[in-house]
Design an enzyme around this catalytic site. Structure first.
Site, PDB file in Angstrom:
ATOM      1  N   ARG A 109       0.815  -1.241   0.000  1.00  0.00           N
ATOM      2  CA  ARG A 109       0.000   0.000   0.000  1.00  0.00           C
ATOM      3  C   ARG A 109       0.835   1.272   0.000  1.00  0.00           C
ATOM      4  NH1 ARG A 109      -2.395  -3.188   3.734  1.00  0.00           N
ATOM      5  NH2 ARG A 109      -4.241  -4.272   2.979  1.00  0.00           N
ATOM      6  N   LYS A 131       2.006  11.743 -11.157  1.00  0.00           N
ATOM      7  CA  LYS A 131       1.156  10.866 -11.962  1.00  0.00           C
ATOM      8  C   LYS A 131       1.958   9.624 -12.339  1.00  0.00           C
ATOM      9  CE  LYS A 131      -0.751  13.424 -15.391  1.00  0.00           C
ATOM     10  NZ  LYS A 131      -1.680  13.506 -16.517  1.00  0.00           N
ATOM     11  N   GLU A 173       8.722  19.379 -24.643  1.00  0.00           N
ATOM     12  CA  GLU A 173       7.867  19.570 -23.460  1.00  0.00           C
ATOM     13  C   GLU A 173       8.202  20.889 -22.758  1.00  0.00           C
ATOM     14  OE1 GLU A 173       5.262  17.820 -22.688  1.00  0.00           O
ATOM     15  OE2 GLU A 173       5.571  15.729 -23.279  1.00  0.00           O
ATOM     16  N   LYS A 209       5.936  23.584 -13.923  1.00  0.00           N
ATOM     17  CA  LYS A 209       5.152  22.386 -13.593  1.00  0.00           C
ATOM     18  C   LYS A 209       4.847  22.352 -12.092  1.00  0.00           C
ATOM     19  CE  LYS A 209       4.291  17.581 -14.154  1.00  0.00           C
ATOM     20  NZ  LYS A 209       4.456  16.374 -14.919  1.00  0.00           N
ATOM     21  N   GLU A 219      -5.275  17.235 -11.063  1.00  0.00           N
ATOM     22  CA  GLU A 219      -5.711  17.520 -12.436  1.00  0.00           C
ATOM     23  C   GLU A 219      -7.209  17.746 -12.557  1.00  0.00           C
ATOM     24  OE1 GLU A 219      -3.509  15.258 -15.345  1.00  0.00           O
ATOM     25  OE2 GLU A 219      -5.056  15.615 -16.840  1.00  0.00           O
ATOM     26  N   ARG A 223      -4.169  22.058 -14.151  1.00  0.00           N
ATOM     27  CA  ARG A 223      -3.161  21.115 -14.625  1.00  0.00           C
ATOM     28  C   ARG A 223      -3.361  20.759 -16.100  1.00  0.00           C
ATOM     29  NH1 ARG A 223      -0.475  16.447 -10.804  1.00  0.00           N
ATOM     30  NH2 ARG A 223       0.859  15.582 -12.406  1.00  0.00           N
ATOM     31  N   ASN A 227      -1.348  19.807 -20.781  1.00  0.00           N
ATOM     32  CA  ASN A 227      -1.758  19.024 -21.956  1.00  0.00           C
ATOM     33  C   ASN A 227      -1.733  19.842 -23.241  1.00  0.00           C
ATOM     34  OD1 ASN A 227      -2.232  16.776 -20.361  1.00  0.00           O
ATOM     35  ND2 ASN A 227      -4.360  17.350 -19.985  1.00  0.00           N
ATOM     36  N   HIS A 230      -1.131  18.341 -26.646  1.00  0.00           N
ATOM     37  CA  HIS A 230      -1.223  16.889 -26.476  1.00  0.00           C
ATOM     38  C   HIS A 230      -2.442  16.252 -27.142  1.00  0.00           C
ATOM     39  CE1 HIS A 230       2.162  17.328 -23.865  1.00  0.00           C
ATOM     40  NE2 HIS A 230       2.151  16.071 -23.492  1.00  0.00           N
ATOM     41  N   HIS A 234      -1.168  13.401 -29.135  1.00  0.00           N
ATOM     42  CA  HIS A 234      -1.498  12.002 -28.823  1.00  0.00           C
ATOM     43  C   HIS A 234      -2.078  11.281 -30.035  1.00  0.00           C
ATOM     44  CE1 HIS A 234      -1.724  12.643 -24.201  1.00  0.00           C
ATOM     45  NE2 HIS A 234      -0.606  12.050 -24.526  1.00  0.00           N
ATOM     46  N   HIS A 246       7.119  10.743 -28.261  1.00  0.00           N
ATOM     47  CA  HIS A 246       6.052  11.553 -27.670  1.00  0.00           C
ATOM     48  C   HIS A 246       6.309  13.057 -27.877  1.00  0.00           C
ATOM     49  CE1 HIS A 246       3.041  12.799 -24.751  1.00  0.00           C
ATOM     50  NE2 HIS A 246       3.965  13.539 -24.160  1.00  0.00           N
TER      51      HIS A 246
HETATM   52  N1  LIG Z   1       3.973  10.624 -15.182  1.00  0.00           N
HETATM   53  C1  LIG Z   1       3.912  11.687 -15.942  1.00  0.00           C
HETATM   54  O1  LIG Z   1       3.514  12.755 -15.511  1.00  0.00           O
HETATM   55  C2  LIG Z   1       4.378  11.588 -17.355  1.00  0.00           C
HETATM   56  C3  LIG Z   1       4.501  12.756 -18.122  1.00  0.00           C
HETATM   57  C4  LIG Z   1       4.992  12.645 -19.413  1.00  0.00           C
HETATM   58  C5  LIG Z   1       5.320  11.390 -19.918  1.00  0.00           C
HETATM   59  N2  LIG Z   1       5.169  10.278 -19.152  1.00  0.00           N
HETATM   60  C6  LIG Z   1       5.532   8.957 -19.676  1.00  0.00           C
HETATM   61  O2  LIG Z   1       6.925   8.968 -19.934  1.00  0.00           O
HETATM   62  C7  LIG Z   1       7.197   7.992 -20.937  1.00  0.00           C
HETATM   63  C8  LIG Z   1       8.195   8.571 -21.903  1.00  0.00           C
HETATM   64  O3  LIG Z   1       9.352   8.902 -21.212  1.00  0.00           O
HETATM   65  P1  LIG Z   1      10.755   9.122 -21.957  1.00  0.00           P
HETATM   66  O4  LIG Z   1      10.553  10.010 -23.108  1.00  0.00           O
HETATM   67  O5  LIG Z   1      11.716   9.507 -20.925  1.00  0.00           O
HETATM   68  O6  LIG Z   1      11.050   7.705 -22.596  1.00  0.00           O
HETATM   69  P2  LIG Z   1      11.801   6.400 -22.068  1.00  0.00           P
HETATM   70  O7  LIG Z   1      11.702   6.255 -20.609  1.00  0.00           O
HETATM   71  O8  LIG Z   1      11.330   5.285 -22.906  1.00  0.00           O
HETATM   72  O9  LIG Z   1      13.329   6.719 -22.432  1.00  0.00           O
HETATM   73  C9  LIG Z   1      13.696   6.851 -23.783  1.00  0.00           C
HETATM   74  C10 LIG Z   1      14.896   5.971 -24.132  1.00  0.00           C
HETATM   75  O10 LIG Z   1      16.077   6.540 -23.607  1.00  0.00           O
HETATM   76  C11 LIG Z   1      16.845   5.560 -22.923  1.00  0.00           C
HETATM   77  N3  LIG Z   1      17.588   6.290 -21.880  1.00  0.00           N
HETATM   78  C12 LIG Z   1      17.129   6.749 -20.706  1.00  0.00           C
HETATM   79  N4  LIG Z   1      18.063   7.504 -20.106  1.00  0.00           N
HETATM   80  C13 LIG Z   1      19.148   7.487 -20.900  1.00  0.00           C
HETATM   81  C14 LIG Z   1      20.427   8.114 -20.827  1.00  0.00           C
HETATM   82  N5  LIG Z   1      20.748   8.936 -19.825  1.00  0.00           N
HETATM   83  N6  LIG Z   1      21.302   7.892 -21.828  1.00  0.00           N
HETATM   84  C15 LIG Z   1      20.954   7.106 -22.883  1.00  0.00           C
HETATM   85  N7  LIG Z   1      19.763   6.518 -23.025  1.00  0.00           N
HETATM   86  C16 LIG Z   1      18.869   6.717 -22.053  1.00  0.00           C
HETATM   87  C17 LIG Z   1      15.827   4.584 -22.422  1.00  0.00           C
HETATM   88  O11 LIG Z   1      16.412   3.308 -22.211  1.00  0.00           O
HETATM   89  C18 LIG Z   1      14.816   4.562 -23.567  1.00  0.00           C
HETATM   90  O12 LIG Z   1      15.224   3.665 -24.559  1.00  0.00           O
HETATM   91  C19 LIG Z   1       5.876   7.624 -21.553  1.00  0.00           C
HETATM   92  O13 LIG Z   1       5.514   6.327 -21.128  1.00  0.00           O
HETATM   93  C20 LIG Z   1       4.898   8.632 -20.988  1.00  0.00           C
HETATM   94  O14 LIG Z   1       3.591   8.127 -20.832  1.00  0.00           O
HETATM   95  C21 LIG Z   1       4.718  10.368 -17.886  1.00  0.00           C
HETATM   96 ZN   LIG Z   2       3.832  15.087 -22.755  1.00  0.00          ZN
END
Ligand SMILES: NC(=O)c1ccc[n+]([C@@H]2O[C@H](COP(=O)([O-])OP(=O)(O)OC[C@H]3O[C@@H](n4cnc5c(N)ncnc54)[C@H](O)[C@@H]3O)[C@@H](O)[C@H]2O)c1
Ligand SMILES: [Zn+2]
Length: 330
Positions: A109, A131, A173, A209, A219, A223, A227, A230, A234, A246
Protein backbone atom coordinates in the site's frame (compact mmCIF):
# COMPACT_ATOMS: atom_id res chain seq x y z
CA UNK A 1 7.34 21.11 -4.42
CA UNK A 2 4.85 22.00 -1.72
CA UNK A 3 1.69 19.98 -1.29
CA UNK A 4 -0.61 19.73 1.72
CA UNK A 5 0.59 16.21 2.55
CA UNK A 6 3.46 15.19 0.33
CA UNK A 7 6.01 17.97 -0.12
CA UNK A 8 9.40 17.06 -1.50
CA UNK A 9 12.66 18.49 -2.74
CA UNK A 10 13.86 18.50 -6.32
CA UNK A 11 17.64 18.61 -6.72
CA UNK A 12 19.11 19.71 -10.03
CA UNK A 13 22.82 19.92 -10.79
CA UNK A 14 25.82 18.59 -12.59
CA UNK A 15 27.52 15.54 -11.06
CA UNK A 16 25.09 15.21 -8.18
CA UNK A 17 24.45 11.48 -8.68
CA UNK A 18 27.48 10.75 -6.54
CA UNK A 19 25.79 12.63 -3.70
CA UNK A 20 22.66 10.46 -3.85
CA UNK A 21 23.64 8.84 -0.56
CA UNK A 22 23.68 12.21 1.17
CA UNK A 23 20.57 13.61 -0.51
CA UNK A 24 18.32 10.53 -0.31
CA UNK A 25 17.73 8.19 2.64
CA UNK A 26 19.45 5.09 1.25
CA UNK A 27 20.38 3.53 4.57
CA UNK A 28 17.89 0.67 4.13
CA UNK A 29 16.86 -1.84 1.48
CA UNK A 30 16.79 -0.01 -1.85
CA UNK A 31 15.18 -1.49 -4.95
CA UNK A 32 16.57 0.30 -8.00
CA UNK A 33 14.54 0.02 -11.17
CA UNK A 34 16.12 0.88 -14.49
CA UNK A 35 15.90 -0.29 -18.11
CA UNK A 36 18.43 -1.83 -20.45
CA UNK A 37 18.68 1.32 -22.58
CA UNK A 38 19.87 3.42 -19.65
CA UNK A 39 23.65 3.23 -19.29
CA UNK A 40 24.07 0.81 -16.35
CA UNK A 41 26.61 2.98 -14.56
CA UNK A 42 23.86 5.34 -13.32
CA UNK A 43 21.98 2.64 -11.39
CA UNK A 44 25.30 1.22 -10.17
CA UNK A 45 26.37 4.61 -8.92
CA UNK A 46 23.18 4.86 -6.85
CA UNK A 47 23.55 1.24 -5.66
CA UNK A 48 27.10 1.91 -4.47
CA UNK A 49 25.73 4.51 -2.07
CA UNK A 50 23.07 2.24 -0.55
CA UNK A 51 23.25 0.03 2.49
CA UNK A 52 21.60 -2.90 0.71
CA UNK A 53 20.62 -2.43 -2.92
CA UNK A 54 19.10 -4.57 -5.63
CA UNK A 55 19.11 -3.40 -9.24
CA UNK A 56 16.20 -4.62 -11.35
CA UNK A 57 16.56 -3.99 -15.10
CA UNK A 58 13.54 -4.14 -17.42
CA UNK A 59 13.51 -4.07 -21.23
CA UNK A 60 13.57 -0.54 -22.60
CA UNK A 61 10.54 0.93 -24.32
CA UNK A 62 6.90 1.67 -23.70
CA UNK A 63 6.21 -2.10 -23.49
CA UNK A 64 7.68 -2.05 -19.98
CA UNK A 65 4.62 -0.16 -18.75
CA UNK A 66 2.64 -3.40 -18.60
CA UNK A 67 1.07 -5.53 -15.90
CA UNK A 68 3.48 -8.38 -16.68
CA UNK A 69 6.55 -6.20 -16.13
CA UNK A 70 4.96 -4.56 -13.08
CA UNK A 71 4.19 -7.96 -11.59
CA UNK A 72 7.74 -9.19 -12.19
CA UNK A 73 9.14 -6.10 -10.46
CA UNK A 74 6.77 -6.51 -7.49
CA UNK A 75 7.77 -10.19 -7.24
CA UNK A 76 11.41 -9.18 -7.07
CA UNK A 77 10.60 -6.66 -4.35
CA UNK A 78 8.88 -9.38 -2.38
CA UNK A 79 11.79 -11.78 -2.87
CA UNK A 80 14.12 -9.04 -1.66
CA UNK A 81 11.93 -9.07 1.47
CA UNK A 82 11.22 -5.39 1.36
CA UNK A 83 9.12 -3.93 4.14
CA UNK A 84 7.23 -0.67 4.49
CA UNK A 85 10.34 1.12 5.70
CA UNK A 86 12.31 0.36 2.53
CA UNK A 87 12.33 2.32 -0.70
CA UNK A 88 12.52 2.15 -4.48
CA UNK A 89 14.49 4.38 -6.84
CA UNK A 90 13.70 4.90 -10.52
CA UNK A 91 16.82 5.46 -12.62
CA UNK A 92 15.70 6.12 -16.17
CA UNK A 93 13.23 7.97 -18.34
CA UNK A 94 9.50 8.41 -18.03
CA UNK A 95 8.82 4.73 -18.66
CA UNK A 96 10.93 3.60 -15.72
CA UNK A 97 9.58 6.47 -13.60
CA UNK A 98 5.94 5.59 -14.27
CA UNK A 99 6.46 1.88 -13.72
CA UNK A 100 8.54 2.31 -10.61
CA UNK A 101 6.22 4.88 -9.03
CA UNK A 102 3.24 2.58 -9.58
CA UNK A 103 5.13 -0.36 -8.07
CA UNK A 104 6.07 1.82 -5.08
CA UNK A 105 2.49 3.07 -4.72
CA UNK A 106 1.03 -0.42 -4.59
CA UNK A 107 3.68 -2.53 -2.80
CA UNK A 108 2.41 -2.88 0.78
CA UNK A 109 0.00 0.00 0.00
CA UNK A 110 2.86 2.39 -0.63
CA UNK A 111 6.55 2.62 0.17
CA UNK A 112 8.98 5.49 -0.36
CA UNK A 113 9.81 6.32 -3.94
CA UNK A 114 12.70 8.42 -5.28
CA UNK A 115 12.99 9.50 -8.87
CA UNK A 116 16.31 9.90 -10.66
CA UNK A 117 15.26 10.89 -14.19
CA UNK A 118 17.87 10.33 -16.89
CA UNK A 119 15.99 11.56 -19.97
CA UNK A 120 15.32 15.21 -20.65
CA UNK A 121 11.60 14.54 -20.94
CA UNK A 122 11.58 12.97 -17.50
CA UNK A 123 13.78 15.75 -16.09
CA UNK A 124 11.57 18.60 -17.29
CA UNK A 125 8.20 16.96 -17.00
CA UNK A 126 7.34 13.42 -15.89
CA UNK A 127 9.58 13.15 -12.81
CA UNK A 128 7.51 15.57 -10.74
CA UNK A 129 3.81 15.76 -10.20
CA UNK A 130 3.10 12.25 -9.03
CA UNK A 131 1.16 10.87 -11.96
CA UNK A 132 2.04 7.26 -12.67
CA UNK A 133 0.43 4.58 -14.76
CA UNK A 134 0.83 1.49 -16.87
CA UNK A 135 -0.85 0.64 -20.16
CA UNK A 136 -3.61 -1.92 -20.66
CA UNK A 137 -5.06 -3.49 -23.82
CA UNK A 138 -3.26 -0.99 -26.00
CA UNK A 139 -4.61 2.00 -24.08
CA UNK A 140 -1.83 4.21 -22.71
CA UNK A 141 -1.69 5.21 -19.04
CA UNK A 142 -5.14 3.82 -18.36
CA UNK A 143 -4.38 2.19 -15.00
CA UNK A 144 -2.52 4.27 -12.47
CA UNK A 145 -2.63 6.61 -9.56
CA UNK A 146 -1.17 9.77 -8.08
CA UNK A 147 1.89 8.96 -6.01
CA UNK A 148 4.39 11.66 -5.19
CA UNK A 149 8.10 10.87 -4.92
CA UNK A 150 9.96 11.54 -1.65
CA UNK A 151 12.61 13.43 -3.62
CA UNK A 152 13.76 13.92 -7.21
CA UNK A 153 17.43 14.04 -8.16
CA UNK A 154 18.36 15.32 -11.60
CA UNK A 155 22.01 15.01 -12.57
CA UNK A 156 22.37 16.89 -15.86
CA UNK A 157 25.48 14.85 -16.59
CA UNK A 158 23.35 11.77 -17.21
CA UNK A 159 21.72 13.54 -20.17
CA UNK A 160 25.01 13.51 -22.08
CA UNK A 161 24.54 9.88 -23.15
CA UNK A 162 21.08 10.51 -24.64
CA UNK A 163 20.65 10.29 -28.39
CA UNK A 164 19.95 13.64 -30.01
CA UNK A 165 16.39 12.75 -30.94
CA UNK A 166 15.59 12.13 -27.27
CA UNK A 167 17.03 15.53 -26.36
CA UNK A 168 14.84 17.24 -28.97
CA UNK A 169 11.78 15.33 -27.78
CA UNK A 170 12.44 16.41 -24.20
CA UNK A 171 12.94 20.01 -25.24
CA UNK A 172 9.50 19.95 -26.89
CA UNK A 173 7.87 19.57 -23.46
CA UNK A 174 9.86 22.53 -22.21
CA UNK A 175 8.83 24.65 -25.20
CA UNK A 176 5.27 23.63 -24.34
CA UNK A 177 5.62 25.04 -20.83
CA UNK A 178 7.35 28.17 -22.11
CA UNK A 179 4.53 28.88 -24.55
CA UNK A 180 1.77 28.71 -21.96
CA UNK A 181 3.60 30.17 -19.00
CA UNK A 182 7.08 31.68 -19.42
CA UNK A 183 7.90 34.07 -22.23
CA UNK A 184 11.49 34.49 -21.04
CA UNK A 185 12.07 30.75 -21.30
CA UNK A 186 10.68 30.91 -24.83
CA UNK A 187 13.16 33.68 -25.60
CA UNK A 188 16.02 31.44 -24.45
CA UNK A 189 14.91 28.96 -27.09
CA UNK A 190 14.68 31.73 -29.67
CA UNK A 191 17.91 33.54 -28.97
CA UNK A 192 20.35 31.08 -27.39
CA UNK A 193 21.75 27.64 -27.94
CA UNK A 194 19.43 25.59 -25.70
CA UNK A 195 22.12 23.01 -24.89
CA UNK A 196 24.27 25.70 -23.31
CA UNK A 197 21.34 26.66 -21.08
CA UNK A 198 20.11 23.19 -20.29
CA UNK A 199 20.20 23.57 -16.52
CA UNK A 200 18.26 26.82 -16.68
CA UNK A 201 15.78 25.25 -19.10
CA UNK A 202 15.22 22.31 -16.74
CA UNK A 203 14.81 24.50 -13.67
CA UNK A 204 12.46 26.98 -15.36
CA UNK A 205 10.34 24.13 -16.76
CA UNK A 206 10.17 22.44 -13.38
CA UNK A 207 9.16 25.70 -11.74
CA UNK A 208 6.23 25.97 -14.13
CA UNK A 209 5.15 22.39 -13.59
CA UNK A 210 5.67 22.73 -9.83
CA UNK A 211 3.40 25.78 -9.65
CA UNK A 212 0.72 24.01 -11.66
CA UNK A 213 0.88 20.83 -9.57
CA UNK A 214 0.83 22.80 -6.32
CA UNK A 215 -2.34 24.51 -7.46
CA UNK A 216 -4.02 21.43 -8.88
CA UNK A 217 -2.47 18.21 -7.63
CA UNK A 218 -5.19 15.94 -9.03
CA UNK A 219 -5.71 17.52 -12.44
CA UNK A 220 -9.14 18.97 -11.91
CA UNK A 221 -8.48 22.26 -13.64
CA UNK A 222 -5.27 24.23 -14.13
CA UNK A 223 -3.16 21.12 -14.62
CA UNK A 224 -4.84 20.80 -18.02
CA UNK A 225 -2.42 23.42 -19.35
CA UNK A 226 0.25 20.73 -19.25
CA UNK A 227 -1.76 19.02 -21.96
CA UNK A 228 -1.12 21.88 -24.36
CA UNK A 229 -0.27 20.33 -27.73
CA UNK A 230 -1.22 16.89 -26.48
CA UNK A 231 -4.66 16.40 -28.03
CA UNK A 232 -3.36 16.41 -31.58
CA UNK A 233 0.02 15.14 -30.33
CA UNK A 234 -1.50 12.00 -28.82
CA UNK A 235 -3.50 11.38 -31.98
CA UNK A 236 -0.34 11.53 -34.12
CA UNK A 237 1.50 9.38 -31.58
CA UNK A 238 -1.21 6.73 -31.76
CA UNK A 239 -1.16 6.79 -35.55
CA UNK A 240 2.64 6.49 -35.65
CA UNK A 241 2.61 3.64 -33.15
CA UNK A 242 6.08 4.23 -31.74
CA UNK A 243 7.77 5.59 -34.88
CA UNK A 244 7.67 9.15 -33.58
CA UNK A 245 8.60 10.00 -29.99
CA UNK A 246 6.05 11.55 -27.67
CA UNK A 247 7.83 14.93 -27.64
CA UNK A 248 8.07 14.93 -31.44
CA UNK A 249 4.30 14.48 -31.62
CA UNK A 250 3.66 17.15 -29.00
CA UNK A 251 5.80 19.55 -31.06
CA UNK A 252 3.49 19.00 -34.03
CA UNK A 253 0.42 19.14 -31.80
CA UNK A 254 1.25 22.61 -30.49
CA UNK A 255 1.37 24.21 -33.93
CA UNK A 256 -2.39 24.23 -34.65
CA UNK A 257 -3.21 25.47 -31.14
CA UNK A 258 -1.25 28.73 -31.50
CA UNK A 259 -2.43 32.00 -32.95
CA UNK A 260 -0.71 32.92 -36.22
CA UNK A 261 1.85 35.31 -34.67
CA UNK A 262 2.82 32.77 -32.04
CA UNK A 263 3.02 30.03 -34.66
CA UNK A 264 5.43 32.10 -36.71
CA UNK A 265 7.73 32.24 -33.69
CA UNK A 266 7.18 28.61 -32.69
CA UNK A 267 8.07 27.02 -36.01
CA UNK A 268 11.65 28.43 -36.16
CA UNK A 269 12.19 27.37 -32.53
CA UNK A 270 11.06 23.82 -33.26
CA UNK A 271 13.23 23.68 -36.37
CA UNK A 272 16.18 24.96 -34.39
CA UNK A 273 15.89 22.07 -31.95
CA UNK A 274 15.51 19.57 -34.82
CA UNK A 275 11.80 18.93 -34.45
CA UNK A 276 9.55 18.50 -37.45
CA UNK A 277 6.92 21.11 -38.11
CA UNK A 278 5.11 19.36 -40.97
CA UNK A 279 3.41 16.04 -40.49
CA UNK A 280 4.17 13.74 -43.40
CA UNK A 281 2.06 10.80 -42.17
CA UNK A 282 -1.63 10.16 -42.72
CA UNK A 283 -3.20 13.13 -40.92
CA UNK A 284 -6.80 12.10 -41.59
CA UNK A 285 -6.20 8.71 -40.09
CA UNK A 286 -4.33 10.21 -37.11
CA UNK A 287 -7.07 12.72 -36.37
CA UNK A 288 -9.62 9.93 -35.92
CA UNK A 289 -7.85 9.17 -32.65
CA UNK A 290 -8.92 12.54 -31.24
CA UNK A 291 -12.39 11.36 -30.38
CA UNK A 292 -10.78 8.41 -28.53
CA UNK A 293 -8.75 10.74 -26.31
CA UNK A 294 -9.37 9.74 -22.72
CA UNK A 295 -9.24 13.38 -21.62
CA UNK A 296 -12.38 14.11 -23.57
CA UNK A 297 -15.20 15.43 -21.40
CA UNK A 298 -18.56 14.70 -23.03
CA UNK A 299 -18.35 15.66 -26.65
CA UNK A 300 -16.08 18.61 -26.07
CA UNK A 301 -12.38 18.76 -25.31
CA UNK A 302 -10.83 21.26 -22.90
CA UNK A 303 -8.43 22.53 -25.52
CA UNK A 304 -5.51 24.74 -24.54
CA UNK A 305 -4.73 27.63 -26.89
CA UNK A 306 -1.83 30.07 -26.91
CA UNK A 307 -2.69 33.47 -28.42
CA UNK A 308 0.34 35.22 -26.95
CA UNK A 309 3.66 33.71 -25.86
CA UNK A 310 3.55 32.99 -22.11
CA UNK A 311 -0.25 33.05 -21.85
CA UNK A 312 -2.93 30.45 -22.42
CA UNK A 313 -6.66 30.07 -22.83
CA UNK A 314 -8.66 26.91 -22.15
CA UNK A 315 -11.77 26.53 -24.25
CA UNK A 316 -14.19 23.70 -24.76
CA UNK A 317 -13.77 22.67 -28.37
CA UNK A 318 -15.33 19.95 -30.47
CA UNK A 319 -13.11 17.26 -31.99
CA UNK A 320 -14.15 18.44 -35.44
CA UNK A 321 -12.90 21.99 -34.77
CA UNK A 322 -9.58 20.63 -33.56
CA UNK A 323 -9.38 18.43 -36.63
CA UNK A 324 -9.95 21.46 -38.83
CA UNK A 325 -7.18 23.44 -37.09
CA UNK A 326 -4.77 20.56 -37.58
CA UNK A 327 -5.62 20.26 -41.26
CA UNK A 328 -5.09 23.97 -41.82
CA UNK A 329 -1.67 24.07 -40.19
CA UNK A 330 0.11 20.71 -40.42
N1 LIG B 1 3.97 10.62 -15.18
C1 LIG B 1 3.91 11.69 -15.94
O1 LIG B 1 3.51 12.76 -15.51
C2 LIG B 1 4.38 11.59 -17.35
C3 LIG B 1 4.50 12.76 -18.12
C4 LIG B 1 4.99 12.65 -19.41
C5 LIG B 1 5.32 11.39 -19.92
N2 LIG B 1 5.17 10.28 -19.15
C6 LIG B 1 5.53 8.96 -19.68
O2 LIG B 1 6.93 8.97 -19.93
C7 LIG B 1 7.20 7.99 -20.94
C8 LIG B 1 8.20 8.57 -21.90
O3 LIG B 1 9.35 8.90 -21.21
P1 LIG B 1 10.76 9.12 -21.96
O4 LIG B 1 10.55 10.01 -23.11
O5 LIG B 1 11.72 9.51 -20.92
O6 LIG B 1 11.05 7.70 -22.60
P2 LIG B 1 11.80 6.40 -22.07
O7 LIG B 1 11.70 6.26 -20.61
O8 LIG B 1 11.33 5.28 -22.91
O9 LIG B 1 13.33 6.72 -22.43
C9 LIG B 1 13.70 6.85 -23.78
C10 LIG B 1 14.90 5.97 -24.13
O10 LIG B 1 16.08 6.54 -23.61
C11 LIG B 1 16.84 5.56 -22.92
N3 LIG B 1 17.59 6.29 -21.88
C12 LIG B 1 17.13 6.75 -20.71
N4 LIG B 1 18.06 7.50 -20.11
C13 LIG B 1 19.15 7.49 -20.90
C14 LIG B 1 20.43 8.11 -20.83
N5 LIG B 1 20.75 8.94 -19.82
N6 LIG B 1 21.30 7.89 -21.83
C15 LIG B 1 20.95 7.11 -22.88
N7 LIG B 1 19.76 6.52 -23.02
C16 LIG B 1 18.87 6.72 -22.05
C17 LIG B 1 15.83 4.58 -22.42
O11 LIG B 1 16.41 3.31 -22.21
C18 LIG B 1 14.82 4.56 -23.57
O12 LIG B 1 15.22 3.66 -24.56
C19 LIG B 1 5.88 7.62 -21.55
O13 LIG B 1 5.51 6.33 -21.13
C20 LIG B 1 4.90 8.63 -20.99
O14 LIG B 1 3.59 8.13 -20.83
C21 LIG B 1 4.72 10.37 -17.89
ZN1 LIG C 1 3.83 15.09 -22.75
Amino acid sequence: LNLPEHSYNIYVGQNILDSAGEILALDRKVFILTDDGVPPQYAKEVANQCKNAKIHTVCQGEGAKSFAVLQAALSEMLKFEMTRGDCVVAVGGGVVGDLCAFAAATYMRGIDFYNVPTTLLAAVDSSIGGKCAVNLDGVKNIVGTFYQPKAVLIDTNTLKTLEERQISAGLAESVKMALTSDKELFEIFEKKNPMEYIEEIIIRSLKIKKAVVEEDERESGLRKILNFGHTIGHAIEAEENGKLYHGECVALGMIPMCKKDVRSRLIPVLNKINLKTDYDGNLDSALKFISHDKKRAGDLIDAVYVDKVGEYRIEKTSPSEITLLAKETL
